[in-house]
Design a protein around this motif. Structure first.
Motif, PDB file in Angstrom:
ATOM      1  N   ARG A 119       0.810  -1.210   0.000  1.00  0.00           N
ATOM      2  CA  ARG A 119       0.000   0.000   0.000  1.00  0.00           C
ATOM      3  C   ARG A 119       0.854   1.275   0.000  1.00  0.00           C
ATOM      4  O   ARG A 119       0.380   2.338  -0.375  1.00  0.00           O
ATOM      5  CB  ARG A 119      -0.906   0.027   1.247  1.00  0.00           C
ATOM      6  N   GLU A 136       3.284   4.216  -0.947  1.00  0.00           N
ATOM      7  CA  GLU A 136       3.657   4.805  -2.217  1.00  0.00           C
ATOM      8  C   GLU A 136       5.126   4.565  -2.513  1.00  0.00           C
ATOM      9  O   GLU A 136       5.961   4.484  -1.626  1.00  0.00           O
ATOM     10  CB  GLU A 136       3.368   6.317  -2.225  1.00  0.00           C
ATOM     11  N   ILE A 193       3.336   2.465  -6.914  1.00  0.00           N
ATOM     12  CA  ILE A 193       2.106   2.928  -6.274  1.00  0.00           C
ATOM     13  C   ILE A 193       2.171   4.441  -6.161  1.00  0.00           C
ATOM     14  O   ILE A 193       3.107   4.995  -5.565  1.00  0.00           O
ATOM     15  CB  ILE A 193       1.932   2.295  -4.888  1.00  0.00           C
ATOM     16  N   ARG A 230      -2.032   1.741  -8.886  1.00  0.00           N
ATOM     17  CA  ARG A 230      -0.947   0.754  -8.848  1.00  0.00           C
ATOM     18  C   ARG A 230      -0.734   0.207 -10.266  1.00  0.00           C
ATOM     19  O   ARG A 230      -1.690  -0.193 -10.920  1.00  0.00           O
ATOM     20  CB  ARG A 230      -1.288  -0.393  -7.891  1.00  0.00           C
TER      21      ARG A 230
END
Length: 406
Positions: free
Chosen positions: A17, A19, A34, A39
């Motif tokens: 999750r 970034e 991400i 994504r």
């Protein structure tokens, strides 16, 4: 030695999750990137010392296994010295060009017809093309790209009607062949034409002449013609007069119904049928026998562009109007059959040259004589033949009971 990235599982990838770019292992340079809520897969590589990034699709639409396969393919290209991004761009351009040349058969047929309809004889011929293709070809191959049409597709069109509607089937085959040839010339397909008869379909389909021998137009036997002509004299109406002239000139219905006063040279006893109304697309001089001249003298002359035989509505007589007269007075035959009647009479009852007889019918003849025909159309010989024919068909009918202006 570069640090080896442990291969992440599909479950581990789904839990990412944070970034940034996350190496997932399996293929060096493969990352899940991400950014915000987005994504996507990225393959990083170096080509000629230049660092490059190649997108491999969004996650999870493209799964981990598919991303690794795509990255391996790109790695193989890079190791061979190619730039994966350039290869992909070239492939996409090739696909775009191929798609631009794709054309469904129905669209190709319409383009072919539009390019050629101005050279065809009349609107009826154009409509026949469209009608037969719409009825038999389009339901089977209309949606197919012309490049994908093979012999099996053509046979699916023709086989159901080859023995039951043989003449129509042969015309449909010829039309499909012409459209596919057009498609090849315009770059929409390649390879041999699957609708070609000689050397191809002739080995698969039965000979059409043996399946359904050519049926000639039903004709009045020449022995019965004088009696029929005599009965026709008493029939009133322009259709009956046109039918008499059709017999006396042995022309085709469309040529006769389109006769105009400006085409007639009564002093010379000639009717000049313009090329555009002839099947051969060549001017045809028709010698008018005395009986035909007598009939014309009984009609009220019009302006050069006026029709000689006019329907009740003021236009050209329809082909069906002549057929209707035949059905009432000789239902076993049709108007076009009088050309066969003439041919039978000339062949069996006279000794005139075959070539002159064929030229009376405006038929094409062999190459050697055709060359002579272009220099001269045997008019003198044909004048004698047509007068003998009129004397046989309508003896003594220089003034006919039914000819008065109506």
């Amino acid at each position: 030695m570069p640090k080896r990235i442990l291969e992440k599982t599909a479950l581990e990838v789904s839990r990412l999750r944070e970034e940034g770019a996350h190496a997932v292992g399996g293929v060096t340079g493969l990352y899940l990137q991400i950014i915000g809520g987005s994504r996507s897969w990225v393959y990083r590589y170096t080509h000629h010392r230049a660092r490059k990034r190649m997108g491999l699709g969004s996650y999870p639409a493209v799964g981990l296994a598919a991303a690794r396969d795509a990255a391996r393919a790109a790695l193989t290209l890079r190791n061979s010295g190619a730039d994966p991004l350039q290869v992909r761009a070239a492939e996409r351009e090739a696909a775009r060009l191929a798609a631009s040349y794709q054309m469904p058969f129905e669209q190709a047929a319409e383009k072919f017809i539009k390019e050629h309809e101005s050279t065809w004889r009349n609107l009826k011929h154009v409509n026949q093309w469209r009608s037969t293709l719409a009825t038999y070809a389009f339901p089977v191959i209309g949606h197919l790209n012309v490049a994908d049409i093979e012999q099996a597709h053509v046979l699916r069109v023709l086989s159901p009607i080859w023995k039951t509607k043989t003449e129509t089937a042969t015309r449909v085959r010829g039309r499909i062949e012409q459209i596919l040839d057009w498609s090849t010339v315009h770059g929409h397909r390649g390879g041999p034409n699957p609708a070609k008869w000689k050397g191809l379909l002739e080995h698969v389909l039965a000979n059409p002449n043996k399946v359904a021998p050519v049926q000639h137009h039903p004709a009045v036997p020449y022995a019965a013609l004088p009696d029929f002509y005599q009965r026709l004299c008493s029939v009133k109406g322009q259709s009956a007069r046109a039918l008499q002239m059709l017999i006396l000139t042995s022309t085709r219905s469309g040529e006769l119904r389109g006769m105009r006063w400006g085409e007639l040279d009564l002093s010379a006893g000639l009717w000049l049928v313009p090329a555009e109304r002839m099947k051969s697309k060549r001017l045809h001089r028709v010698p008018l026998p005395a009986q035909a001249l007598a009939m014309l003298s009984q009609l009220k002359p019009g302006e050069p562009d006026d029709l000689v035989f006019v329907s009740n509505r003021g236009g050209m007589l329809s082909d069906m109007s002549l057929t209707a007269v035949m059905r009432r007075h000789y239902p076993e035959a049709v108007p076009h059959g009088f050309r066969s009647t003439f041919r039978d009479w000339a062949g069996e009852c006279t000794h005139h040259p075959r070539d002159a007889i064929e030229l009376c019918l405006a038929h094409a003849i062999d190459t050697k004589t055709e060359a002579a025909y272009r220099r001269g159309d045997m008019l003198e010989k044909r004048t004698v033949i047509m007068q003998e024919w009129a004397d046989y068909a309508a003896p003594g009918h220089l003034i006919l009971a039914g000819q008065q202006q109506e």
